[in-house]
Design an enzyme around this catalytic site. Structure first.
Site, PDB file in Angstrom:
ATOM      1  N   GLY A 289       0.851  -1.194   0.000  1.00 12.58           N
ATOM      2  CA  GLY A 289       0.000   0.000   0.000  1.00 12.58           C
ATOM      3  C   GLY A 289       0.881   1.235   0.000  1.00 12.58           C
ATOM      4  N   ARG A 290       1.578   1.413   1.140  1.00 10.94           N
ATOM      5  CA  ARG A 290       2.428   2.598   1.328  1.00 10.94           C
ATOM      6  C   ARG A 290       3.452   2.772   0.199  1.00 10.94           C
ATOM      7  NH1 ARG A 290       3.562   4.132   6.704  1.00 10.94           N
ATOM      8  NH2 ARG A 290       3.089   1.974   7.240  1.00 10.94           N
ATOM      9  N   CYS A 357      -8.196  21.182  18.804  1.00  8.15           N
ATOM     10  CA  CYS A 357      -8.169  21.474  20.241  1.00  8.15           C
ATOM     11  C   CYS A 357      -7.562  20.316  21.006  1.00  8.15           C
ATOM     12  CB  CYS A 357      -9.574  21.765  20.742  1.00  8.15           C
ATOM     13  SG  CYS A 357     -10.063  23.384  20.249  1.00  8.15           S
TER      14      CYS A 357
HETATM   15  N1  LLP Z   1      -1.777  -6.326   3.721  1.00  7.77           N
HETATM   16  C1  LLP Z   1      -2.301  -6.368   4.946  1.00  7.77           C
HETATM   17  C2  LLP Z   1      -2.988  -7.562   5.397  1.00  7.77           C
HETATM   18  C3  LLP Z   1      -2.190  -5.264   5.797  1.00  7.77           C
HETATM   19  O1  LLP Z   1      -2.701  -5.321   7.016  1.00  7.77           O
HETATM   20  C4  LLP Z   1      -1.513  -4.108   5.336  1.00  7.77           C
HETATM   21  C5  LLP Z   1      -1.400  -2.939   6.190  1.00  7.77           C
HETATM   22  C6  LLP Z   1      -0.993  -4.106   4.032  1.00  7.77           C
HETATM   23  C7  LLP Z   1      -1.140  -5.241   3.256  1.00  7.77           C
HETATM   24  C8  LLP Z   1      -0.292  -2.928   3.449  1.00  7.77           C
HETATM   25  O2  LLP Z   1       0.838  -2.573   4.164  1.00  7.77           O
HETATM   26  P1  LLP Z   1       1.794  -1.428   3.578  1.00  7.77           P
HETATM   27  O3  LLP Z   1       2.414  -1.960   2.323  1.00  7.77           O
HETATM   28  O4  LLP Z   1       0.956  -0.243   3.284  1.00  7.77           O
HETATM   29  O5  LLP Z   1       2.762  -1.186   4.658  1.00  7.77           O
HETATM   30  N2  LLP Z   1      -1.769   2.978   9.552  1.00  7.77           N
HETATM   31  C9  LLP Z   1      -0.386   2.524   9.599  1.00  7.77           C
HETATM   32  C10 LLP Z   1      -0.166   1.336   8.731  1.00  7.77           C
HETATM   33  C11 LLP Z   1      -1.061   0.210   9.094  1.00  7.77           C
HETATM   34  C12 LLP Z   1      -0.922  -0.873   8.104  1.00  7.77           C
HETATM   35  C13 LLP Z   1      -2.013  -1.838   8.248  1.00  7.77           C
HETATM   36  N3  LLP Z   1      -1.912  -2.914   7.341  1.00  7.77           N
HETATM   37  C14 LLP Z   1       0.530   3.678   9.230  1.00  7.77           C
HETATM   38  O6  LLP Z   1       0.054   4.778   9.026  1.00  7.77           O
HETATM   39  O7  LLP Z   1       1.740   3.503   9.195  1.00  7.77           O
END
Ligand code: LLP
Length: 431
Positions: A289-290, A357
């Site tokens: 994702g990121r 706030c």
């Molecule tokens: N697959 C699963 C099952 C996941 O739980 C996640 C992210 C991804 C893929 C994608 O991960 P990425 O490639 O984006 O790292 N809110 C947090 C990140 C939480 C990620 C949750 N799961 C942040 O802002 O860093």
């Protein structure tokens, strides 16, 4: 090494640009705070996965983890680039359906999917990634008079990726996934319910990971288990999902691994391991994702006031903050900041405080910037992932708009919320 700027970002005569589009013009048209995405960076980031896989492991798919940032336009743009998707809620699934993403490009995650979410997934025909036995039981009930459903099981690889505690998921005490030793309960259900088609296994070890080692450990931990499923239980593992979590650079010193190189090396390792265990190579899935959208994003804020506290610090007050970027507060996350218009002035130290706030609503302390004045715009880099998707309406503020700069055009992705939107679901008291 990647950096935290979108590929097309540059300063021309002190003004920030994405390609030939001046961010000053973008913010003049769409207002602030504003999320801006650079299409070229998204394309580049997808190619980092897709291109090496096309030659080193063609039987593969890259799923975009929608939780990072999802709108109809983002889904459509990514689909055209060859991406598939993973969703983690009925809302994300509904968004993809509305974006006309075909069912066979969607995988559905979650540790507590509701009956109506499961029903939507089954009706649309997406692959469900099962988190626990109750969920598989629920699916079995829902499919009794229904069409078959493809399921994968999310397995805990029981390894520890070194990242923030809140965003690691592969370890034994994680709330996500099934322990390998519990597989027999699931197996019984597969055997007795032909509507439920077992297509393979899923693992995800965490997020913002800078080291490739845990991905190899994940494979090492899963190979004997997969071999047991194939050879002892006679199952076919047609798909194996190795998750996402590839880290990106937020600050200058961050050093994420090179995804292109990793894809080649990792798929060689996978091929080797499956051959070593004499089991057929599955279709390989990744779900970043990121690393697809994070570095493509910039948030633009307008400065409303500058407050100097003698001998202590100088605050810059921006027109957004924790409600459009919760990550500094939630994970101690740090970002790069700069001014939209630079004039070659001396650097000074500022703390960037939001308008909400809450004393903790400070996006960063002691950032060096050229002198900041009221009316200036600030840029925050690498805000494409988990900023809009975790945004809230705290203090009844409107969430920002989002646009994508695509060559010479500015593509609106999301309208700015209005006060009317904020009271849309409120009920007036009678009488
Ligand atoms: N697959 C699963 C099952 C996941 O739980 C996640 C992210 C991804 C893929 C994608 O991960 P990425 O490639 O984006 O790292 N809110 C947090 C990140 C939480 C990620 C949750 N799961 C942040 O802002 O860093």
């Amino acid at each position: 090494m990647t950096n935290s700027f979108p590929l097309c970002f540059s300063y021309k005569n002190g003004q920030a640009y994405l390609g030939d589009i001046s961010l000053k013009d973008v913010v003049a048209e769409y207002g602030s705070p504003l999320y801006v995405l650079d299409s070229q960076t998204i394309i580049h980031n997808c190619q980092q996965f897709l291109d090496p896989l096309a030659s080193s492991y063609p039987k593969s798919r890259v799923l975009y983890a929608c939780k990072a940032n999802l709108t109809l336009g983002i889904a459509q743009f990514l689909y055209r680039l060859g991406m598939s998707f993973d969703v983690s809620s009925g809302g994300e699934l509904f968004t993809l359906i509305q974006a006309d993403i075909p069912h066979d490009s969607i995988y559905f995650h979650g540790n507590n999917k509701s009956h109506s979410e499961l029903q939507l997934a089954i009706d649309y025909g997406v692959t469900i990634i099962v988190d626990n036995l109750q969920e598989l039981t629920n699916i079995v009930h829902l499919t009794i008079h229904n069409k078959p459903v493809r399921v994968m099981l999310r397995i805990k690889p029981e390894i520890d990726a070194h990242t923030h505690d809140y965003i690691k998921t592969g370890q034994l005490d994680s709330k996500f996934g099934i322990q390998k030793q519990d597989f027999e309960h699931f197996f019984k259900l597969f055997q007795s319910h032909s509507c439920v088609e077992f297509v393979g296994l899923h693992c995800h070890i965490g997020s913002q990971i800078f080291d490739t080692k845990p991905y190899y450990e994940l494979v090492d931990s899963m190979m004997p288990f997969m071999s047991y499923l194939v050879k002892d239980l006679g199952l076919e593992i047609s798909e194996f999902n190795c998750g996402g979590g590839m880290g990106i650079s937020y600050l200058e010193g961050d050093s994420p691994f090179d995804i292109r190189t990793f894809m080649v090396d990792f798929t060689h390792y996978i091929t080797e391991q499956f051959s070593l265990f004499s089991i057929p190579c599955p279709t390989l899935l990744f779900e970043p994702g990121r690393s697809i959208i994070g570095s493509a994003g910039i948030t633009i804020y307008k400065v409303g006031a500058v407050k100097h506290i003698q001998d202590v610090k100088t605050y810059v007050f921006i027109d957004g903050g924790m409600a459009d970027n919760i990550r500094p507060l939630l994970y101690d996350a740090s970002y790069r900041f700069d001014k939209l218009h630079k004039k070659n002035l001396a650097l000074q130290s500022y703390s960037i405080a939001g308008k909400f706030c809450e004393s903790g609503d400070v996006l960063a302390y002691d950032v060096l910037l050229e002198e900041v004045s009221v009316g200036d715009y600030l840029l925050v880099f690498s805000t494409g992932a988990y900023n809009y998707s975790m945004a809230s309406n705290y203090n009844r503020n409107c969430r920002p708009a989002m646009v994508m700069v695509d060559g010479l055009s500015i593509v609106p992705l999301l309208s700015r919320e209005t006060y009317e939107d904020l009271i849309r679901f409120d009920k007036q008291l009678n009488g």
